[in-house]
Design a protein around this motif. Structure first.
Motif, PDB file in Angstrom:
ATOM      1  N   ASP A 198      23.727  -4.244  17.762  1.00 12.77           N
ATOM      2  CA  ASP A 198      23.295  -2.923  17.294  1.00 12.77           C
ATOM      3  C   ASP A 198      24.460  -1.938  17.263  1.00 12.77           C
ATOM      4  OD1 ASP A 198      20.681  -3.723  16.893  1.00 12.77           O
ATOM      5  OD2 ASP A 198      19.938  -2.878  18.781  1.00 12.77           O
ATOM      6  N   ARG A 199      25.309  -1.973  18.296  1.00 10.96           N
ATOM      7  CA  ARG A 199      26.478  -1.083  18.328  1.00 10.96           C
ATOM      8  C   ARG A 199      27.454  -1.437  17.211  1.00 10.96           C
ATOM      9  NH1 ARG A 199      26.000  -2.112  23.745  1.00 10.96           N
ATOM     10  NH2 ARG A 199      27.898  -3.367  23.792  1.00 10.96           N
ATOM     11  N   LEU A 200      27.632  -2.726  16.951  1.00  8.19           N
ATOM     12  CA  LEU A 200      28.520  -3.139  15.866  1.00  8.19           C
ATOM     13  C   LEU A 200      27.974  -2.694  14.514  1.00  8.19           C
ATOM     14  CD1 LEU A 200      29.443  -6.708  17.109  1.00  8.19           C
ATOM     15  CD2 LEU A 200      31.006  -4.768  16.861  1.00  8.19           C
ATOM     16  N   ILE A 201      26.667  -2.818  14.326  1.00 14.90           N
ATOM     17  CA  ILE A 201      26.042  -2.372  13.079  1.00 14.90           C
ATOM     18  C   ILE A 201      26.219  -0.877  12.908  1.00 14.90           C
ATOM     19  CG2 ILE A 201      23.810  -2.049  11.925  1.00 14.90           C
ATOM     20  CD1 ILE A 201      23.038  -4.825  13.125  1.00 14.90           C
ATOM     21  N   GLU A 202      26.029  -0.127  13.982  1.00 17.12           N
ATOM     22  CA  GLU A 202      26.215   1.326  13.943  1.00 17.12           C
ATOM     23  C   GLU A 202      27.649   1.675  13.552  1.00 17.12           C
ATOM     24  OE1 GLU A 202      25.336   4.358  17.224  1.00 17.12           O
ATOM     25  OE2 GLU A 202      23.702   2.897  17.395  1.00 17.12           O
ATOM     26  N   THR A 203      28.592   0.964  14.133  1.00 17.78           N
ATOM     27  CA  THR A 203      30.002   1.195  13.831  1.00 17.78           C
ATOM     28  C   THR A 203      30.288   0.919  12.358  1.00 17.78           C
ATOM     29  OG1 THR A 203      30.673   0.673  16.080  1.00 17.78           O
ATOM     30  CG2 THR A 203      32.364   0.479  14.383  1.00 17.78           C
ATOM     31  N   MET A 204      29.777  -0.205  11.859  1.00 20.67           N
ATOM     32  CA  MET A 204      30.017  -0.542  10.457  1.00 20.67           C
ATOM     33  C   MET A 204      29.318   0.441   9.521  1.00 20.67           C
ATOM     34  SD  MET A 204      32.238  -2.807  10.509  1.00 20.67           S
ATOM     35  CE  MET A 204      32.310  -2.952   8.741  1.00 20.67           C
ATOM     36  N   ASP A 205      28.155   0.941   9.905  1.00 20.59           N
ATOM     37  CA  ASP A 205      27.491   1.965   9.100  1.00 20.59           C
ATOM     38  C   ASP A 205      28.365   3.218   9.021  1.00 20.59           C
ATOM     39  OD1 ASP A 205      25.315   0.346   8.562  1.00 20.59           O
ATOM     40  OD2 ASP A 205      24.001   1.299  10.041  1.00 20.59           O
ATOM     41  N   GLY A 206      29.000   3.580  10.131  1.00 20.77           N
ATOM     42  CA  GLY A 206      29.908   4.725  10.138  1.00 20.77           C
ATOM     43  C   GLY A 206      31.110   4.494   9.239  1.00 20.77           C
ATOM     44  N   VAL A 207      31.639   3.297   9.278  1.00 19.08           N
ATOM     45  CA  VAL A 207      32.768   2.946   8.405  1.00 19.08           C
ATOM     46  C   VAL A 207      32.338   3.060   6.944  1.00 19.08           C
ATOM     47  CG1 VAL A 207      34.232   1.023   7.644  1.00 19.08           C
ATOM     48  CG2 VAL A 207      33.935   1.480  10.092  1.00 19.08           C
ATOM     49  N   ASN A 208      31.153   2.542   6.626  1.00 18.71           N
ATOM     50  CA  ASN A 208      30.661   2.616   5.247  1.00 18.71           C
ATOM     51  C   ASN A 208      30.452   4.058   4.793  1.00 18.71           C
ATOM     52  OD1 ASN A 208      30.717  -0.133   4.744  1.00 18.71           O
ATOM     53  ND2 ASN A 208      28.660  -0.443   5.544  1.00 18.71           N
ATOM     54  N   ARG A 209      29.946   4.912   5.693  1.00 20.84           N
ATOM     55  CA  ARG A 209      29.771   6.323   5.338  1.00 20.84           C
ATOM     56  C   ARG A 209      31.123   6.966   5.048  1.00 20.84           C
ATOM     57  NH1 ARG A 209      25.828   5.930   9.293  1.00 20.84           N
ATOM     58  NH2 ARG A 209      27.211   6.695  10.917  1.00 20.84           N
ATOM     59  N   GLU A 210      32.104   6.652   5.875  1.00 18.66           N
ATOM     60  CA  GLU A 210      33.441   7.216   5.662  1.00 18.66           C
ATOM     61  C   GLU A 210      34.035   6.718   4.342  1.00 18.66           C
ATOM     62  OE1 GLU A 210      37.695   7.769   7.977  1.00 18.66           O
ATOM     63  OE2 GLU A 210      35.947   7.048   9.077  1.00 18.66           O
ATOM     64  N   LEU A 211      33.882   5.438   4.060  1.00 20.49           N
ATOM     65  CA  LEU A 211      34.370   4.900   2.793  1.00 20.49           C
ATOM     66  C   LEU A 211      33.660   5.534   1.606  1.00 20.49           C
ATOM     67  CD1 LEU A 211      34.711   1.122   3.710  1.00 20.49           C
ATOM     68  CD2 LEU A 211      36.582   2.714   3.208  1.00 20.49           C
ATOM     69  N   ASP A 212      32.354   5.743   1.719  1.00 19.62           N
ATOM     70  CA  ASP A 212      31.603   6.401   0.648  1.00 19.62           C
ATOM     71  C   ASP A 212      32.131   7.811   0.402  1.00 19.62           C
ATOM     72  OD1 ASP A 212      30.005   4.173   0.276  1.00 19.62           O
ATOM     73  OD2 ASP A 212      28.304   4.979   1.420  1.00 19.62           O
ATOM     74  N   GLY A 213      32.426   8.527   1.481  1.00 19.41           N
ATOM     75  CA  GLY A 213      32.970   9.872   1.352  1.00 19.41           C
ATOM     76  C   GLY A 213      34.327   9.877   0.676  1.00 19.41           C
ATOM     77  N   LEU A 214      35.172   8.943   1.060  1.00 17.76           N
ATOM     78  CA  LEU A 214      36.494   8.839   0.443  1.00 17.76           C
ATOM     79  C   LEU A 214      36.391   8.467  -1.036  1.00 17.76           C
ATOM     80  CD1 LEU A 214      38.422   7.012   3.290  1.00 17.76           C
ATOM     81  CD2 LEU A 214      38.734   9.381   2.549  1.00 17.76           C
ATOM     82  N   LEU A 215      35.481   7.558  -1.338  1.00 14.55           N
ATOM     83  CA  LEU A 215      35.284   7.154  -2.731  1.00 14.55           C
ATOM     84  C   LEU A 215      34.790   8.325  -3.573  1.00 14.55           C
ATOM     85  CD1 LEU A 215      35.294   4.899  -4.835  1.00 14.55           C
ATOM     86  CD2 LEU A 215      32.998   4.279  -4.058  1.00 14.55           C
ATOM     87  N   ALA A 216      33.874   9.114  -3.022  1.00 17.73           N
ATOM     88  CA  ALA A 216      33.353  10.276  -3.739  1.00 17.73           C
ATOM     89  C   ALA A 216      34.478  11.276  -4.015  1.00 17.73           C
ATOM     90  CB  ALA A 216      32.230  10.937  -2.945  1.00 17.73           C
ATOM     91  N   LYS A 217      35.350  11.508  -3.012  1.00 16.22           N
ATOM     92  CA  LYS A 217      36.486  12.421  -3.212  1.00 16.22           C
ATOM     93  C   LYS A 217      37.446  11.890  -4.249  1.00 16.22           C
ATOM     94  CE  LYS A 217      36.462  14.615   1.307  1.00 16.22           C
ATOM     95  NZ  LYS A 217      37.197  14.849   2.555  1.00 16.22           N
ATOM     96  N   ALA A 218      37.660  10.578  -4.254  1.00 17.17           N
ATOM     97  CA  ALA A 218      38.593   9.985  -5.201  1.00 17.17           C
ATOM     98  C   ALA A 218      38.084  10.102  -6.629  1.00 17.17           C
ATOM     99  CB  ALA A 218      38.828   8.516  -4.841  1.00 17.17           C
ATOM    100  N   LYS A 219      36.756  10.161  -6.799  1.00 14.67           N
ATOM    101  CA  LYS A 219      36.174  10.242  -8.142  1.00 14.67           C
ATOM    102  C   LYS A 219      36.095  11.673  -8.659  1.00 14.67           C
ATOM    103  CE  LYS A 219      33.316   6.097  -8.037  1.00 14.67           C
ATOM    104  NZ  LYS A 219      31.935   5.584  -8.126  1.00 14.67           N
ATOM    105  N   GLU A 220      36.355  12.666  -7.799  1.00 14.12           N
ATOM    106  CA  GLU A 220      36.252  14.079  -8.220  1.00 14.12           C
ATOM    107  C   GLU A 220      37.295  14.423  -9.253  1.00 14.12           C
ATOM    108  OE1 GLU A 220      36.468  16.390  -4.628  1.00 14.12           O
ATOM    109  OE2 GLU A 220      34.394  15.958  -4.132  1.00 14.12           O
TER     110      GLU A 220
END
Length: 58
Positions: free
Chosen positions: A36-58
């Motif tokens: 569960d902790r590993l899944i939570e960590t990976m979800d956080g990584v995915n959120r951060e990547l999504d944010g970076l991707l959104a900024k890159a597309k601006e």
């Protein structure tokens, strides 16, 4: 990064198999909690990547 992800995936699979097969492995609650902790960590990584991707597309 993908090498690290693949290495982690292999370790998680090995841990699950070892725990299930030898009878002296981790109890289910301990294993579930760690996963569960590993899944939570990976979800956080995915959120951060999504944010970076959104900024890159601006």
């Amino acid at each position: 990064m993908m090498k690290r992800i693949n290495k982690s995936q292999k370790r998680i699979q090995a841990l699950s198999q070892a725990s299930a097969s030898n009878g002296k492995g981790l109890d289910k609650a301990t294993l579930d909690s760690a996963l569960d902790r590993l899944i939570e960590t990976m979800d956080g990584v995915n959120r951060e990547l999504d944010g970076l991707l959104a900024k890159a597309k601006e």
